[in-house]
Design a protein around this motif. Structure first.
Motif, mmCIF file in Angstrom:
data_model
loop_
_atom_site.group_PDB
_atom_site.id
_atom_site.type_symbol
_atom_site.label_atom_id
_atom_site.label_comp_id
_atom_site.label_asym_id
_atom_site.label_seq_id
_atom_site.Cartn_x
_atom_site.Cartn_y
_atom_site.Cartn_z
ATOM 1 N N GLY A 178 0.797 -1.216 0.000
ATOM 2 C CA GLY A 178 0.000 0.000 0.000
ATOM 3 C C GLY A 178 0.834 1.272 0.000
ATOM 4 O O GLY A 178 2.075 1.256 -0.030
ATOM 5 N N PRO A 224 1.778 3.756 2.154
ATOM 6 C CA PRO A 224 2.870 4.214 3.022
ATOM 7 C C PRO A 224 4.240 3.650 2.650
ATOM 8 O O PRO A 224 5.265 4.274 2.905
ATOM 9 N N SER A 270 -9.651 -0.086 0.364
ATOM 10 C CA SER A 270 -9.167 0.795 -0.708
ATOM 11 C C SER A 270 -9.373 0.264 -2.110
ATOM 12 O O SER A 270 -9.127 0.984 -3.072
ATOM 13 N N LEU A 296 0.894 -1.669 10.922
ATOM 14 C CA LEU A 296 0.920 -1.061 12.253
ATOM 15 C C LEU A 296 -0.329 -1.390 13.061
ATOM 16 O O LEU A 296 -0.331 -1.264 14.286
ATOM 17 N N TYR A 297 -1.416 -1.758 12.370
ATOM 18 C CA TYR A 297 -2.703 -1.885 13.061
ATOM 19 C C TYR A 297 -3.422 -3.183 12.711
ATOM 20 O O TYR A 297 -3.243 -3.745 11.629
ATOM 21 N N ASN A 314 -6.733 -4.089 11.443
ATOM 22 C CA ASN A 314 -7.792 -3.325 10.772
ATOM 23 C C ASN A 314 -8.614 -4.226 9.865
ATOM 24 O O ASN A 314 -8.538 -5.458 9.953
ATOM 25 N N ASP A 320 10.145 -2.223 8.688
ATOM 26 C CA ASP A 320 9.571 -2.916 7.526
ATOM 27 C C ASP A 320 10.646 -3.682 6.756
ATOM 28 O O ASP A 320 10.455 -4.833 6.380
ATOM 29 N N HIS A 330 -13.458 7.970 0.432
ATOM 30 C CA HIS A 330 -13.088 6.564 0.645
ATOM 31 C C HIS A 330 -12.286 6.449 1.948
ATOM 32 O O HIS A 330 -11.890 7.453 2.535
HETATM 33 N N1 LIG Z 1 -13.027 4.834 -3.728
HETATM 34 C C1 LIG Z 1 -11.751 5.217 -3.692
HETATM 35 N N2 LIG Z 1 -10.822 4.326 -3.320
HETATM 36 C C2 LIG Z 1 -9.522 4.706 -3.281
HETATM 37 C C3 LIG Z 1 -9.117 6.005 -3.651
HETATM 38 C C4 LIG Z 1 -10.121 6.917 -4.051
HETATM 39 O O1 LIG Z 1 -9.840 8.079 -4.384
HETATM 40 N N3 LIG Z 1 -11.419 6.486 -4.044
HETATM 41 N N4 LIG Z 1 -7.778 6.363 -3.610
HETATM 42 C C5 LIG Z 1 -6.839 5.285 -3.814
HETATM 43 C C6 LIG Z 1 -5.454 5.699 -3.547
HETATM 44 S S1 LIG Z 1 -4.860 7.038 -4.431
HETATM 45 C C7 LIG Z 1 -4.631 5.046 -2.725
HETATM 46 S S2 LIG Z 1 -2.983 5.485 -2.628
HETATM 47 C C8 LIG Z 1 -5.123 3.889 -1.966
HETATM 48 C C9 LIG Z 1 -4.511 3.687 -0.617
HETATM 49 O O2 LIG Z 1 -4.855 2.411 -0.218
HETATM 50 P P1 LIG Z 1 -3.866 1.444 0.550
HETATM 51 O O3 LIG Z 1 -2.484 1.766 0.208
HETATM 52 O O4 LIG Z 1 -4.338 0.057 0.338
HETATM 53 O O5 LIG Z 1 -4.193 1.754 2.034
HETATM 54 P P2 LIG Z 1 -3.999 2.962 3.029
HETATM 55 O O6 LIG Z 1 -5.326 3.459 3.342
HETATM 56 O O7 LIG Z 1 -2.967 3.911 2.575
HETATM 57 O O8 LIG Z 1 -3.532 2.145 4.303
HETATM 58 C C10 LIG Z 1 -2.209 1.995 4.639
HETATM 59 C C11 LIG Z 1 -2.019 0.835 5.581
HETATM 60 O O9 LIG Z 1 -0.649 0.819 5.965
HETATM 61 C C12 LIG Z 1 -0.523 0.831 7.375
HETATM 62 N N5 LIG Z 1 0.714 1.582 7.647
HETATM 63 C C13 LIG Z 1 0.902 2.891 7.830
HETATM 64 N N6 LIG Z 1 2.216 3.193 7.924
HETATM 65 C C14 LIG Z 1 2.881 2.023 7.803
HETATM 66 C C15 LIG Z 1 4.258 1.669 7.803
HETATM 67 O O10 LIG Z 1 5.148 2.501 7.926
HETATM 68 N N7 LIG Z 1 4.541 0.341 7.625
HETATM 69 C C16 LIG Z 1 3.581 -0.609 7.483
HETATM 70 N N8 LIG Z 1 3.964 -1.866 7.302
HETATM 71 N N9 LIG Z 1 2.265 -0.291 7.511
HETATM 72 C C17 LIG Z 1 1.933 0.996 7.633
HETATM 73 C C18 LIG Z 1 -1.799 1.404 7.904
HETATM 74 O O11 LIG Z 1 -2.072 0.901 9.190
HETATM 75 C C19 LIG Z 1 -2.826 0.926 6.856
HETATM 76 O O12 LIG Z 1 -3.297 -0.347 7.184
HETATM 77 O O13 LIG Z 1 -6.545 4.007 -1.822
HETATM 78 C C20 LIG Z 1 -7.173 3.999 -3.061
HETATM 79 N N10 LIG Z 1 -8.581 3.784 -2.902
#
Ligand SMILES: Nc1nc2c(c(=O)[nH]1)N[C@H]1C(S)=C(S)[C@@H](COP(=O)(O)OP(=O)(O)OC[C@H]3O[C@@H](n4cnc5c(=O)[nH]c(N)nc54)[C@H](O)[C@@H]3O)O[C@H]1N2
Ligand SMILES: Nc1nc2c(c(=O)[nH]1)N[C@H]1C(S)=C(S)[C@@H](COP(=O)(O)OP(=O)(O)OC[C@H]3O[C@@H](n4cnc5c(=O)[nH]c(N)nc54)[C@H](O)[C@@H]3O)O[C@H]1N2
Ligand code: SF4
Ligand SMILES: [Mo]
Length: 725
Positions: A105, A107, A398, A420-421, A423, A473, A669
């Motif tokens: 993802g 981060p 996501s 980290l969580y 979830n 990580d 979202h």
């Molecule tokens: N409907 C809809 N959906 C979307 C979007 C939208 O505009 N509309 N946007 C999209 C976009 S642009 C993106 S980038 C995605 C994001 O979607 P994802 O990348 O799948 O998820 P995030 O919400 O960023 O969640 C990040 C996760 O990483 C964990 N985390 C945080 N920091 C760290 C770390 O340092 N190390 C580790 N190992 N874990 C960590 C958090 O606890 C969380 O569980 O969502 C997408 N989804």
């Protein structure tokens, strides 16, 4: 004794400067770093709340194993690694490497050591089922860049600091602080455009914070961008505004493109874009007349049916007016850590080299669309996904049709999450491996500098010490790599040597790789002591990083095609042009509303909702409905409605507002924290609903299979009467 640590924020691309006052592992306070040359004292509410993640009692500190009843127990690191290694090895041996899918993802994209280690782990694993947030975000941008410039990582960055006509489409930088453009404190930069006598225009189905800061806002129908942008090009052609001198010098294939533009007249594209022909023509003429104009598209433009074509058309517009690589146009920075060269070296520079098993969707930069994960788990046969590794991602919130994924994850033989969580996603894991929080690690942005007008490089020290039982990580990923027979690089021969060296006492440290990449990079010292170039020591010695000057003029220095030209012709792009031309005739479905998303200054995709300071206040997870639609359907403000899409029907609270276009509804979202309320107390109290319950995994973008997260057809009706929300 309290100390002060300067560090750039790792939460988003903007990388704002933060100043931490720290005592031991306690963060006493966080301040904006007024002396930061890029952010100049700007920090958003998330940055200010960053210490709350460090202190969050709900953040996981020790590995967890899931019991058969769904609850979790702590286990030691060695036991956890042994268990994960054994399971992954067994599933791979019995069912092949593709039976293990990996999703990473957002981060992780802000951690140089995480990105390097993830690449090594996936290569060691050998799976082609590598997925990421990219197919919800940048895959269309990657593919457009791959075809145009020969490498997905080449991103034209709008020169907002020098432009005098800025057309911003499908992006809301006043909230996001810029995506694929590093622009902390964008408000000040936008103000600068107006103070120079320039003009800001926004094309968006919502009257966003950016639209409110602009001179002109034009509503566009979701999914209408490719049609609109091609109508702009068509107008420039028809009115003789194409700079053939420039096009013929730096690009190839213009004639083939020009001959295909005829269908995209402003009149014929109107039904799809919702923009009147005279407005399209006026905008095209204004752009042609602007001395330093630039057009920029981002996530809103990517996440729909013609995302790649629209992104390509954006660059085409800048090209035909001679704006690529010109001050005030779209610039091509040369970063110290050269992501494009890295992609070339690690086999990421490509598209369509293999396809997914079930639906046949293409890879882009080694990534296959995340919307395929559920079906790859559910569909029997050779190559069926039986194990899943999630790293810093929350695909259950996501990715589209996430209820299907939520159910599919329970069918896996084995799942491990590095997060980290606990979830919505990680609750399905058999083992959760929690890394130390990023503030306990050295930080350097791996990707953002490729998208920064001001070329710079920075490497910051940890803010807090890493506890004796904590792992980063990269350490977790390295250990998993070793468990599946690989090592720190993913390259078999090199890893064999490094693993032997380990026996003789060698300890891998990603800082050494960072040093090497800096030294052999475009600004490096190449290990020559008399050269003044970069190495890690020199970068670390500069508290605000090293300034490498503005992005240079021109484009040739960033073209990866052998002939040194921008390639306008590529089969998938021409196919998409033909498909869109046919689609212009598609009858409208006026009974459907179109669902889109939005971001908020105090939210960060699906996480950080467990931070009190960010989660409280007026309920943000509400559906914006235009007053005319609300009236027609009989919806009232602050009352729930039932929203129905092809894949889901559920209740959602309504806010009636003319900030969305008529016929469009908007829901942010990243919410829907009900299932994790037991483990994230604050998020659980502000659970909201997940927009991706309604989005559809089976309708994808036409070139890369990007998730269509905007423009999802939905119907609304009032929910059964209940007390006001
Ligand atoms: N409907 C809809 N959906 C979307 C979007 C939208 O505009 N509309 N946007 C999209 C976009 S642009 C993106 S980038 C995605 C994001 O979607 P994802 O990348 O799948 O998820 P995030 O919400 O960023 O969640 C990040 C996760 O990483 C964990 N985390 C945080 N920091 C760290 C770390 O340092 N190390 C580790 N190992 N874990 C960590 C958090 O606890 C969380 O569980 O969502 C997408 N989804
Ligand atoms: N505060 C905050 N900042 C963030 C994030 C966050 O969650 N919160 N997430 C970060 C991440 S991962 C990313 S990728 C960036 C994204 O940053 P941006 O690219 O700026 O994206 P958004 O802010 O989502 O804005 C997208 C816009 O597209 C519009 N839109 C929707 N559909 C269409 C369409 O079909 N056509 C057009 N023209 N517009 C459309 C939406 O109304 C919205 O205003 O933000 C980053 N910054
Ligand atoms: S905009 Fe906010 S989250 Fe992004 S880098 Fe700056 S302070 Fe951090
Ligand atoms: Mo993103």
């Amino acid at each position: 004794m309290a100390t002060t640590v300067l560090r750039s924020c790792n939460l988003c691309e903007a990388g704002c400067g933060l100043r931490f006052d720290v005592e031991g592992d306690r963060i006493l306070s966080v301040h904006p770093d007024e002396s930061d040359p890029l952010s100049q004292g700007y920090v958003c509410p998330k940055g200010m709340a960053i210490a709350a993640v460090h202190d969050d009692p709900d953040r996981l500190r020790r590995p967890l194993r899931r019991r058969p009843d769904g609850t979790f127990e702590e286990i030691g690191w060695d036991d956890a690694f042994e268990l994960v290694g054994r399971k992954l090895r067994r599933i791979r041996a019995e069912h092949g490497a593709d039976a293990v899918a990996v999703y990473f993802g957002n981060p992780l994209g802000h951690s140089y050591s995480g990105v390097l280690a993830l690449g090594a782990f996936v290569d060691s694993l050998g799976t082609r089922n590598r997925m990421s947030a990219s197919s919800q975000d940048t895959a269309p941008r990657f593919a457009a860049s791959y075809y145009l410039y020969g490498n997905p990582a080449i991103m034209p960055v709008p020169d907002v600091d020098r432009t005098d006509w800025f057309l911003c489409i499908g992006a809301n930088p006043v909230v996001s602080q810029g995506s694929a453009m590093v622009t902390p404190n964008i408000r000040v930069r936008l103000r600068g455009i107006r103070e120079r006598g320039g003009k800001i225009l926004v094309v968006d189905p919502q009257r966003t914070e950016t639209a409110k800061a602009a001179d002109e806002h034009v509503f566009i129908r979701p999914g209408g961008d490719a049609a609109f942008l091609l109508a702009m090009v068509q107008t420039l052609v028809a009115e003789g505004h194409v700079r053939r001198d420039v096009v013929d010098t730096i690009a190839s294939g213009w004639d083939a493109v020009e001959s295909r533009l005829a269908p995209f007249t402003p009149a014929r594209t109107q039904a799809m874009s919702g923009i009147a022909p005279d407005v399209v023509r006026r905008l095209a003429r204004e752009f042609a007349a602007a001395e330093r104009g630039v057009i920029y598209t981002r996530v809103g433009t990517c996440n729909n049916e013609y995302g790649t074509l629209a992104t390509w058309a954006n660059d085409l517009l800048n090209l035909v007016r001679g704006r690529l690589g010109e001050p005030g146009g779209a610039m091509f920075p040369v970063p110290a850590l050269d992501g494009a060269a890295g992609m070339q070296m690690t086999g990421l520079n490509g598209h369509g080299r293999w396809h997914t098993r079930v639906r046949g969707l293409p890879e882009t930069a080694k990534d296959v669309p995340a919307s395929t994960l559920a079906e790859e788990i559910e569909t029997p046969g050779p190559g069926q996904v039986r194990a899943f590794v999630s790293v810093a991602g929350n695909p259950v919130l996501s990715t589209p049709n996430s209820r299907r994924l939520d159910a599919a994850l329970e069918q896996l033989d084995f799942m491990v999450s590095i997060d980290l969580y606990l979830n919505e996603t990680t609750r399905h894991a058999d083992v959760i491996l929690p890394p130390c929080w990023a503030l306990a690690e050295t930080h350097s942005e791996p990707l953002a500098p490729s998208m920064s007008l001001r070329q710079h490089v920075r490497c910051d020290p940890p803010v807090v010490p890493k506890g004796p039982d904590e792992k980063a990580d990269w350490e977790i990923l390295l250990r998993l790599s070793e468990e599946v027979g690989g090592g720190p690089t993913g390259m078999k021969v090199v890893d064999r040597v490094l693993n032997l060296a380990k026996r003789a006492g060698y300890r891998h440290d990603p800082k050494r790789t960072l040093d090497m990449l800096l030294r052999i990079g475009p600004h490096g010292d190449w290990y020559l002591p008399w050269k003044r170039g970069l190495n890690l020591k020199r970068v670390q010695a500069a508290p605000h990083g090293v300034d490498l000057g503005p992005a240079p003029r021109g484009i040739r220095h960033r073209l990866f095609h052998r002939d040194g030209r921008v390639h306008l012709v590529a089969v998938p792009i021409l196919d998409a042009l033909a498909a869109l031309a046919r689609d212009l005739e598609r009858p409208d479905r006026p009974s459907d509303l179109l669902l889109i998303g939005r971001r908020h200054l105090r939210s960060n995709n699906s996480w950080m909702h467990n931070v009190e300071a960010l989660a409280t206040g007026r309920d943000r997870c509400v559906l914006f409905v235009h007053p005319a639609d609300a009236e027609r359907i009989g919806l009232r403000d602050s009352r729930p409605a039932v929203m129905e899409s092809r894949v889901h029907s559920g209740e959602v609270p309504v806010r009636v507002t003319d900030e969305v276009m008529e016929g469009v509804v908007s829901l942010p979202h990243g919410w829907g924290h009900g299932p994790s309320a037991a483990w994230q107390q604050v998020a659980g109290r502000h659970a909201g609903v997940s927009a991706n319950d309604w989005t559809d995994d089976q309708r994808v973008e036409s070139v890369v299979g990007q998730s269509i997260l905007n423009g999802v057809p939905v119907r609304l009706r009032p929910a059964a009467t209940r007390p006001s929300l």
